[in-house]
Design an enzyme around this catalytic site. Structure first.
Site, PDB file in Angstrom:
ATOM      1  N   ASP A  49       2.693   5.912  -6.644  1.00 30.33           N
ATOM      2  CA  ASP A  49       3.845   5.922  -5.740  1.00 30.33           C
ATOM      3  C   ASP A  49       5.189   5.975  -6.447  1.00 30.33           C
ATOM      4  OD1 ASP A  49       2.464   5.815  -3.283  1.00 30.33           O
ATOM      5  OD2 ASP A  49       1.964   3.727  -3.707  1.00 30.33           O
TER       6      ASP A  49
ATOM      7  N   HIS B 183      -1.818  -2.202  -9.928  1.00 29.67           N
ATOM      8  CA  HIS B 183      -2.908  -1.665  -9.112  1.00 29.67           C
ATOM      9  C   HIS B 183      -4.075  -2.626  -9.075  1.00 29.67           C
ATOM     10  CE1 HIS B 183      -5.796   1.190  -7.469  1.00 29.67           C
ATOM     11  NE2 HIS B 183      -4.722   1.781  -6.986  1.00 29.67           N
TER      12      HIS B 183
ATOM     13  N   HIS C 165       0.869  -1.187   0.000  1.00 24.15           N
ATOM     14  CA  HIS C 165       0.000   0.000   0.000  1.00 24.15           C
ATOM     15  C   HIS C 165       0.905   1.236   0.000  1.00 24.15           C
ATOM     16  CE1 HIS C 165      -3.556   2.320   0.550  1.00 24.15           C
ATOM     17  NE2 HIS C 165      -3.914   1.984   1.778  1.00 24.15           N
TER      18      HIS C 165
HETATM   19  N1  COA Z   1       5.582  -6.389  -9.903  1.00 24.21           N
HETATM   20  C1  COA Z   1       5.625  -7.584 -10.474  1.00 24.21           C
HETATM   21  N2  COA Z   1       4.529  -8.297 -10.730  1.00 24.21           N
HETATM   22  C2  COA Z   1       3.359  -7.776 -10.354  1.00 24.21           C
HETATM   23  C3  COA Z   1       3.253  -6.516  -9.740  1.00 24.21           C
HETATM   24  C4  COA Z   1       4.432  -5.822  -9.517  1.00 24.21           C
HETATM   25  N3  COA Z   1       4.415  -4.626  -8.947  1.00 24.21           N
HETATM   26  N4  COA Z   1       1.959  -6.241  -9.496  1.00 24.21           N
HETATM   27  C5  COA Z   1       1.269  -7.288  -9.928  1.00 24.21           C
HETATM   28  N5  COA Z   1       2.106  -8.211 -10.433  1.00 24.21           N
HETATM   29  C6  COA Z   1       1.749  -9.508 -10.995  1.00 24.21           C
HETATM   30  C7  COA Z   1       1.649 -10.519  -9.875  1.00 24.21           C
HETATM   31  O1  COA Z   1       2.863 -11.142  -9.608  1.00 24.21           O
HETATM   32  C8  COA Z   1       0.610 -11.446 -10.415  1.00 24.21           C
HETATM   33  O2  COA Z   1       1.207 -12.260 -11.379  1.00 24.21           O
HETATM   34  P1  COA Z   1       0.751 -13.790 -11.560  1.00 24.21           P
HETATM   35  O3  COA Z   1      -0.705 -13.721 -11.951  1.00 24.21           O
HETATM   36  O4  COA Z   1       1.668 -14.293 -12.604  1.00 24.21           O
HETATM   37  O5  COA Z   1       0.946 -14.440 -10.209  1.00 24.21           O
HETATM   38  C9  COA Z   1      -0.349 -10.519 -11.141  1.00 24.21           C
HETATM   39  O6  COA Z   1       0.440  -9.401 -11.543  1.00 24.21           O
HETATM   40  C10 COA Z   1      -1.496 -10.024 -10.258  1.00 24.21           C
HETATM   41  O7  COA Z   1      -0.939  -9.399  -9.099  1.00 24.21           O
HETATM   42  P2  COA Z   1      -1.575  -9.431  -7.678  1.00 24.21           P
HETATM   43  O8  COA Z   1      -0.551  -9.041  -6.657  1.00 24.21           O
HETATM   44  O9  COA Z   1      -2.302 -10.718  -7.437  1.00 24.21           O
HETATM   45  O10 COA Z   1      -2.672  -8.282  -7.844  1.00 24.21           O
HETATM   46  P3  COA Z   1      -3.402  -7.516  -6.694  1.00 24.21           P
HETATM   47  O11 COA Z   1      -4.563  -6.850  -7.299  1.00 24.21           O
HETATM   48  O12 COA Z   1      -3.628  -8.392  -5.524  1.00 24.21           O
HETATM   49  O13 COA Z   1      -2.270  -6.466  -6.225  1.00 24.21           O
HETATM   50  C11 COA Z   1      -0.954  -4.620  -5.901  1.00 24.21           C
HETATM   51  C12 COA Z   1      -2.273  -5.140  -6.476  1.00 24.21           C
HETATM   52  C13 COA Z   1      -0.965  -3.118  -5.975  1.00 24.21           C
HETATM   53  C14 COA Z   1      -0.834  -5.022  -4.424  1.00 24.21           C
HETATM   54  C15 COA Z   1       0.216  -5.204  -6.716  1.00 24.21           C
HETATM   55  O14 COA Z   1       0.154  -4.712  -8.032  1.00 24.21           O
HETATM   56  C16 COA Z   1       1.536  -4.899  -6.087  1.00 24.21           C
HETATM   57  O15 COA Z   1       1.982  -5.644  -5.199  1.00 24.21           O
HETATM   58  N6  COA Z   1       2.222  -3.802  -6.527  1.00 24.21           N
HETATM   59  C17 COA Z   1       3.462  -3.422  -5.910  1.00 24.21           C
HETATM   60  C18 COA Z   1       3.206  -2.618  -4.628  1.00 24.21           C
HETATM   61  C19 COA Z   1       2.659  -1.252  -4.935  1.00 24.21           C
HETATM   62  O16 COA Z   1       3.183  -0.531  -5.781  1.00 24.21           O
HETATM   63  N7  COA Z   1       1.646  -0.853  -4.162  1.00 24.21           N
HETATM   64  C20 COA Z   1       1.034   0.435  -4.283  1.00 24.21           C
HETATM   65  C21 COA Z   1      -0.311   0.319  -4.931  1.00 24.21           C
HETATM   66  S1  COA Z   1      -0.980   1.902  -5.308  1.00 24.21           S
END
Ligand code: COA
Length: 369
Positions: A310, A259, A220
């Protein structure tokens, strides 16, 4: 239950709000019906705070009064200053804010009937930078700072307390813009945490304390600090391209990308990126911005993942001389508006938030005592 659909409550409507739309067709992000691009071009953070907390944009007199009001609420009780002095230097400032808000809730509690909820929200909006920067300057510079500055804006006040001098108009405006962009974002994890706490009829300080805890994590709000560490771990754009490819091959998460709701871009990113470029030139940066762009390009080419709010916020703060560990706390100083507005909205039509869980444990057995 199909966990692939409901894991992390993705796509579930968990309630109603009139505060914000995220990723709706035709408008990437709106606050009470106003597009954020309109707001960053034409409003100040104080106007956006008023919009969120009072429900409508302020007229000129209302804005002048509001600015005066929150300016007068910046000082802290001496007991809180003592507590801040006692919190160790190596504490993460998100934990300092969490403790600061919780402690303030003992000194200035909300009324049991929530009749002073607007005052509680305004007070937190006004004094969060004070809590943060009193602690920071005491432990880093060894000074007990005066929390009154003659800066009208929260952005000017924040930078003035941090650097002990009046900021340039470019820096003040830039911070103000990031505060607008961070102010509100529907049912994100920290806001939802705050609404869950509020829905038990708990107080504003408890809701905000919980929300700060939720925002702290890297998935987050903590992503802006993690993104900065990532960018700084590379010396050249070429190194960044290779490094990101290696990380992706190892299935590592790249902070500042992706996201839950947006699918093709985060509308806040283009604004942050533009500001980062301008500040990079002013700063005389020859690497960080180019490395950031190389990471962004690689992430899109390899994973079709876009930079979220971010990612470029990180270099924007860096170029303004903000230490990395204060990035997520700045997010708090902004998101307090959205959190408090959601708490007030929740109270208007409250229902305890208590979902059900799919039981996947053992079947009923006999206890052998
Ligand atoms: N880097 C690498 N791979 C990513 C990624 C990232 N930042 N964000 C998503 N993915 C990939 C995941 O590994 C997953 O791949 P898979 O299907 O092969 O396993 C797929 O995309 C879906 O990701 P997931 O984490 O399940 O999606 P979510 O909706 O639960 O997560 C976030 C959303 C924001 C938590 C996720 O994109 C993330 O962890 N981003 C990095 C942290 C971040 O920047 N947070 C601020 C958000 S505003």
């Amino acid at each position: 239950m199909d966990n692939t659909k409901t894991g992390g409550l993705a796509g579930i409507n968990a309630g109603e709000t009139s505060l914000c739309t995220v990723g709706k067709e035709g408008a990437g992000l709106t606050y009470r019906g106003y597009d954020i691009y309109d707001l960053v071009d034409n409003a100040s953070f104080e106007e956006v705070a008023y919009l969120l907390l009072r429900g409508k944009p302020p007229n000129k007199n209302e804005l002048d009064d509001y600015i005066k009001r929150i300016k007068l609420m910046r000082d802290l009780p001496s007991e809180l200053k003592t507590v801040l002095e006692m919190i160790p230097r190596n504490t993460h400032p998100m934990d300092v804010l969490r403790t600061g808000v919780s402690f303030l809730g003992n000194f200035e509690p909300e009324e049991r009937d929530f009749s002073n909820q607007e005052e509680a929200a305004d007070r937190l909006l006004s004094c969060l930078p004070s809590i943060l920067l009193y602690w920071h300057r005491f432990h880093v510079d060894g000074v007990r700072i005066n929390l009154a500055t003659n800066e009208d804006s929260i952005s000017g006040h924040f930078l003035h307390l941090l650097h002990d001098r009046a900021p340039s108009e470019l820096h003040r405006k830039t911070l103000d813009t990031t505060l607008i962009l961070y102010a509100e974002h529907e049912f994100n994890a920290s806001t939802f945490t705050g609404r869950v706490i509020t829905a038990t009829l708990s107080d504003m300080h408890s809701a905000i304390t919980g929300a700060i805890g939720a925002l702290r994590g890297n998935l987050h709000g903590g992503a802006n600090e993690a993104a900065m560490e990532l960018i700084e771990s590379f010396d050249t754009p070429e190194e960044a391209i290779d490094g990101i490819a290696r990380m992706l091959a190892k299935k590592e998460k790249i902070m500042g990308f992706g996201h839950r709701v947006y699918t093709t871009s985060d509308p806040r990113n283009s604004v942050n990126k533009k500001m980062s470029k301008i500040l990079a030139q002013e700063y005389g940066d020859s690497q960080l911005y180019d490395i950031s762009e190389a990471i962004e390009k690689t992430m899109w080419e390899k994973k079709k993942l876009f930079a979220n709010a971010d990612f470029y916020a990180a270099s924007v703060y860096h170029f303004m001389g903000v230490p990395t560990y204060l990035f997520t706390p700045i997010f708090v100083c902004s998101r307090i508006t959205g959190w408090a507005a959601h708490a007030m909205e929740q109270r208007k039509n409250n229902k305890l938030i208590r979902p059900a869980a799919e039981y996947v444990g053992p079947s009923l057995k006999k206890w052998n005592s």
